[in-house]
Design an enzyme around this catalytic site. Structure first.
Site, PDB file in Angstrom:
ATOM      1  N   ASP A  51       5.422  30.888  -3.428  1.00 11.99           N
ATOM      2  CA  ASP A  51       3.978  31.386  -3.513  1.00 11.99           C
ATOM      3  C   ASP A  51       4.031  32.544  -4.635  1.00 11.99           C
ATOM      4  O   ASP A  51       4.910  33.263  -4.887  1.00 11.99           O
ATOM      5  CB  ASP A  51       4.246  32.353  -2.065  1.00 11.99           C
ATOM      6  N   ASP A  52       2.880  32.277  -5.391  1.00 14.63           N
ATOM      7  CA  ASP A  52       2.637  33.239  -6.576  1.00 14.63           C
ATOM      8  C   ASP A  52       3.846  33.289  -7.463  1.00 14.63           C
ATOM      9  O   ASP A  52       3.963  34.218  -8.459  1.00 14.63           O
ATOM     10  CB  ASP A  52       2.685  34.734  -6.065  1.00 14.63           C
ATOM     11  N   CYS A  89      -3.551  30.777  -3.372  1.00 15.89           N
ATOM     12  CA  CYS A  89      -2.748  30.022  -2.575  1.00 15.89           C
ATOM     13  C   CYS A  89      -3.436  29.311  -1.456  1.00 15.89           C
ATOM     14  O   CYS A  89      -3.042  27.858  -1.482  1.00 15.89           O
ATOM     15  CB  CYS A  89      -1.782  31.129  -1.893  1.00 15.89           C
ATOM     16  N   ARG A  93      -2.914  25.116  -1.181  1.00 14.70           N
ATOM     17  CA  ARG A  93      -2.388  24.535  -0.113  1.00 14.70           C
ATOM     18  C   ARG A  93      -3.267  23.351   0.655  1.00 14.70           C
ATOM     19  O   ARG A  93      -2.896  22.385   1.200  1.00 14.70           O
ATOM     20  CB  ARG A  93      -1.821  25.491   0.891  1.00 14.70           C
ATOM     21  N   LYS A 147       5.209  29.695   5.379  1.00 15.24           N
ATOM     22  CA  LYS A 147       3.858  29.924   5.258  1.00 15.24           C
ATOM     23  C   LYS A 147       2.840  28.917   5.650  1.00 15.24           C
ATOM     24  O   LYS A 147       2.883  27.835   4.932  1.00 15.24           O
ATOM     25  CB  LYS A 147       3.644  30.580   4.034  1.00 15.24           C
ATOM     26  N   HIS A 149      -1.321  29.750   6.490  1.00 15.72           N
ATOM     27  CA  HIS A 149      -2.382  30.376   5.729  1.00 15.72           C
ATOM     28  C   HIS A 149      -3.445  29.405   5.710  1.00 15.72           C
ATOM     29  O   HIS A 149      -4.364  29.606   4.750  1.00 15.72           O
ATOM     30  CB  HIS A 149      -1.849  30.950   4.399  1.00 15.72           C
ATOM     31  N   HIS A 242       5.760  35.848  -2.998  1.00 12.12           N
ATOM     32  CA  HIS A 242       4.514  36.676  -2.537  1.00 12.12           C
ATOM     33  C   HIS A 242       5.183  38.291  -2.426  1.00 12.12           C
ATOM     34  O   HIS A 242       6.214  38.395  -1.558  1.00 12.12           O
ATOM     35  CB  HIS A 242       3.803  36.165  -1.430  1.00 12.12           C
ATOM     36  N   ASP A 352       2.087  27.534  -5.694  1.00  7.87           N
ATOM     37  CA  ASP A 352       1.039  27.213  -5.395  1.00  7.87           C
ATOM     38  C   ASP A 352      -0.141  27.906  -6.293  1.00  7.87           C
ATOM     39  O   ASP A 352      -1.314  27.518  -6.248  1.00  7.87           O
ATOM     40  CB  ASP A 352       0.484  27.946  -3.892  1.00  7.87           C
ATOM     41  N   ASN A 353       0.332  28.752  -7.249  1.00 12.05           N
ATOM     42  CA  ASN A 353      -0.558  29.391  -8.433  1.00 12.05           C
ATOM     43  C   ASN A 353       0.207  30.182  -9.316  1.00 12.05           C
ATOM     44  O   ASN A 353       1.494  30.524  -9.005  1.00 12.05           O
ATOM     45  CB  ASN A 353      -1.915  30.116  -7.709  1.00 12.05           C
ATOM     46  N   LYS A 418      -2.756  34.917 -11.514  1.00  9.10           N
ATOM     47  CA  LYS A 418      -3.629  34.229 -10.256  1.00  9.10           C
ATOM     48  C   LYS A 418      -5.052  34.819 -10.312  1.00  9.10           C
ATOM     49  O   LYS A 418      -5.113  35.986 -10.572  1.00  9.10           O
ATOM     50  CB  LYS A 418      -2.493  34.789  -9.249  1.00  9.10           C
TER      51      LYS A 418
END
Length: 777
Positions: A51-52, A89, A93, A147, A149, A242, A352-353, A418
């Site tokens: 994540d991130d 994110c 996803r 996660k 989300h 994240h 994811d980014n 991001k």
């Protein structure tokens, strides 16, 4: 609705079941699509998503961070240097799990808004089979940890319909956090399958990345105890990296002093390694420091010594988090090697980014106050960085994020971060290996430079595993997907990509890719006006997007802008949330959450969003009914954690109120008499984003305030607990003395009564159906 379990046990509408199932139970099982047997020797599949995490944050992509497990995967597999994602994110996803472009999948943004348009449905379409559903239909066991989300906030509480929860979307087992992020030491809410996991107090050595790995291993081992041959699909969706950035002390210590040289030197060293390892050809230019308004990165040498020491600490923690992810991946791969399954397991590792700039120019030790700082009406004393001892950074007491200068280093060699459509937002690392099925040919260095997008990943994994996509879901034909499998050019690097054009949009920022040409409109609302706002880059010659060719080729710019618009209409991109005004729209169905609620001891912690609706930007009161006897002690109620919150507790025959103002502690107390008591705590909203608090026991009262309201982002993050302080503690000093501190006396009930909303509460309660009809008339 998809079945909650792929087994002979009946799924007859029950979200949870405890008891005995007779052997004839399968006779009454609903008629779900029959699961096919997996082909003989089908590979296991592990999709690991961070994540991130920026493009350069692992050693195979240039980082100095110690990731030997990823080095091994890269050494025997493939590095994809042109894999791209949506720049945030949840859209990413959604695209990965459905193969649909994010707006078609209902995720133009993250699911903290609910304006009611198709592009912001914030639930995966009912006629879009997920990757898990496809693998399960293909004979796989399907597991997920971490996660999710991909569910509306208003549908994450215990009483919600769970059709958009992981188990209903194809996973046999799920364990993790359904929110976008959480504390890695004291997660605010963990879910197993369809139920909240009750955790009164986390062990001192608890760390979520470790826990997720242990849970994933348990799922695999349990499968093998029952079926030695059935392949599994594991979606390992990390909460790391994240914010809030938190890491284990030993891992942080490993990087002590490693970042004193600063982000400029770290970025230049990473880029040199990227070029020397072949990720980019010699002659490629690394983008200079970001200078765009609000995104500026200052030279490291311009900082004071105190700033350098503080900022370096943030990056030590970030590096430690990634190091720990690699350690945990090794646990997984070691087990697969010991069990003889590693060679026939596909492992994918990606992000994811790009790296996130949410910490601002100076970083923050009070993550949630930074969320709220975007409102110009906040009082002058509002700070985005509540001063804390730098040694607390990375530990459970501080909710922190690094300065965006480190995101600039994370995203080496690209521009911005991001949420942007430049490379820094959308280009991320990808590793893929399958020793038995995709061995590298002699002389093949494993580098792949062809373009691939998030929608392509699922199609590729299914093609490699021999899984046929479902043709229908819920009795409806499956939506046509947007992805292209890239298994062909994994096997033969001379083959071209099939994915040659792609639109991107987030918050009004836009781009359109057509082969070597990329047009970008970087302004959220097209503020420069018309076509003049679009930029043009030849990304084959200029992969870091430094030379804007729009003035030289205006006709091509116009053409690509029009093609973006056509793709946007096709993918239900409109209306644009270019000024974030849609985030203020809330459906009238949420008014139920603003009704008074009575909570009783033993009730599971009330879900974060449900709790927040009772107090956000409004006055409210809390009535506590209890019987006090000398010696009775403990927490009566707690709402929040170290990121911000409040708790009411009894200690030494006094009633105490602790108020955690984004890391700054405020406290007061009032004596308690013996007997039946009605305690009232009143929070009165003032015109300047503050509360005046009064605590009354009938005989005595005390005031606290004015205090800053807990309105930043999703604060208070941990929901309301009664009779105990679960999750992250509100008051760390109390936690050190008494732990979760369950109340020992007779607590009858705690009742929340929401009052008038403040004038600055800009939420607009709307009838969704009527508003959608207006827009599209």
């Amino acid at each position: 609705m998809s079945p909650a379990h792929n087994s002979p046990y009946p799924v007859r509408g029950y979200e949870q079941f405890e008891g005995h199932v007779s052997e004839r139970a399968s006779d009454s099982t609903p008629s779900w699509p029959r699961q096919r047997r997996a082909r003989s020797g089908a590979p296991n599949v592990i999709l690991m998503l961070l994540d991130d995490m920026g493009f350069s944050d692992i050693s195979p992509f240039g980082a100095e961070i110690d990731t030997p497990t990823l080095e091994e995967i890269a050494g025997e597999g493939y590095r994809l240097n042109n894999y791209q994602t949506p720049p945030m994110c949840a859209p990413s996803r959604a695209a990965i799990l459905t193969g649909l472009n994010p707006h078609r999948a209902g995720f133009a943004f993250v699911p903290h808004m609910d304006p009611g348009f198709p592009n912001t449905a914030m639930e995966l379409p009912e006629d879009a089979p997920t990757l898990a559903e496809n693998f399960r239909a293909g004979g796989y066991a399907t597991f997920m940890v971490g996660k999710w989300h991909l569910t509306l906030e208003s549908k994450m509480h215990d009483g919600a319909a769970k059709d958009s929860w992981p188990v209903q979307r194809g996973f046999d087992r799920y364990y993790g956090c359904m929110d976008g992020f959480t504390s890695l030491f004291h997660p605010h809410r963990l879910v197993q399958d369809n139920a909240q996991v009750p955790v009164d107090e986390y062990p001192d050595d608890f760390y979520l990345t470790d826990d997720l790995t242990d849970r994933a291993l348990n799922m695999i081992k349990s499968l093998r105890a029952s079926d030695p041959a059935k392949p599994f699909f594991l979606y390992f969706s990390h909460q790391a990296v994240h914010a809030p950035l938190q890491a284990k002390a030993a891992d942080i210590e490993k990087y002590r002093g490693k970042y004193e040289s600063g982000w400029d030197l770290i970025r230049s060293e990473r880029f040199a390694r990227q070029v020397s390892s072949g990720l980019f050809p010699k002659g490629t230019q690394c983008a200079p420091r970001n200078t765009e308004p609000g995104a500026e990165v200052v030279p490291w040498e311009s900082l004071t010594g105190e700033q350098k020491e503080l900022f370096a600490r943030y990056m030590e923690v970030y590096a430690a988090m990634i190091d720990n992810v690699d350690q945990n991946l090794k646990k997984l791969t070691d087990h697969l090697k010991e069990s003889g399954e590693y060679e026939n397991t596909i492992v994918v590792f990606t992000s994811d980014n790009g790296g996130a700039a949410g910490g601002g120019s100076g970083g923050t030790r009070s993550y949630f106050s930074g969320f709220g700082a975007r409102n110009p009406a906040l009082p002058q004393e509002w700070t985005t960085d509540v001063a804390r001892d730098p040694e607390l950074i990375g530990g459970p007491q501080a909710y922190v994020h690094y300065p965006h200068g480190w995101a600039y280093a994370s995203n080496t060699p690209f521009r911005l971060y991001k949420s942007h459509t430049y490379g820094g937002g959308v280009r991320v690392p990808m590793l893929l290996s399958w020793p038995a099925g995709l061995p590298r040919a002699a002389g093949d260095n494993g580098l792949r430079t062809q373009y691939a997008y998030a929608t392509d990943l699922g199609a590729t994994l299914m093609a490699l595993a021999g899984v046929e996509p479902l043709e229908s879901r819920n009795g409806r034909p499956a939506l046509e997907t947007d992805g292209y499998s890239f298994d062909s050019w994994l096997r033969d690097p001379a083959l071209p990509t099939h994915h040659t054009e792609q639109y991107v949009e987030l918050g009004g920022r836009r781009s359109f890719l057509d082969g070597r040409w990329k047009a970008i409109e970087p302004h959220p609302n097209g503020s420069t006006g018309g076509e003049d706002g679009w930029e043009l880059y030849d990304i084959e010659a200029d992969p870091t997007e430094l030379r804007n060719l729009a003035p030289e080729q205006p006709q091509l710019v116009r053409e690509l802008a029009e093609r973006w618009k056509a793709a946007a209409w096709h993918n239900q991109v409109f209306p644009l949330n270019d000024d974030h005004s849609m985030m203020r729209n809330r459906p009238s169905t949420e008014l139920l959450f603003e009704e008074p609620v009575t909570l009783y001891p033993g009730t599971a912690t009330l879900e974060r969003f449900r709790s927040n609706k009772l107090i956000r930007m409004r006055s409210f009161q809390i009535d506590v009914h209890l019987e006090h006897r000398p010696g009775n002690e403990g927490v009566l109620l707690a709402h929040g954690d170290q990121g911000g919150g409040y708790s009411l507790y009894v200690e030494a025959d006094a009633l105490h109120l602790s108020y955690n103002q984004y890391g700054e502690m405020l406290r007061t107390l009032v004596p308690l008499s013996e007997g039946m008591l009605d305690v009232r705590v009143s929070f009165v909203a003032t015109p300047d984003f503050k509360w005046d608090i009064e605590v009354s026991t009938g005989e005595s009262q005390v005031r606290l305030g004015p205090v800053l309201q807990l309105t930043g982002g999703m604060c208070p993050f941990t929901g309301i607990s009664v009779g105990i302080d679960r999750g992250g503690p509100v008051d760390w000093d109390l936690y050190q003395r008494r732990g979760a501190f369950p109340y020992t006396g007779k607590l009858s009930s705690v009742r929340y009564t929401p009052g008038a909303k403040a004038a600055y509460n800009r939420e607009q309660i709307i009838d969704i159906a009527q508003e959608v009809e207006k827009v599209f008339d």
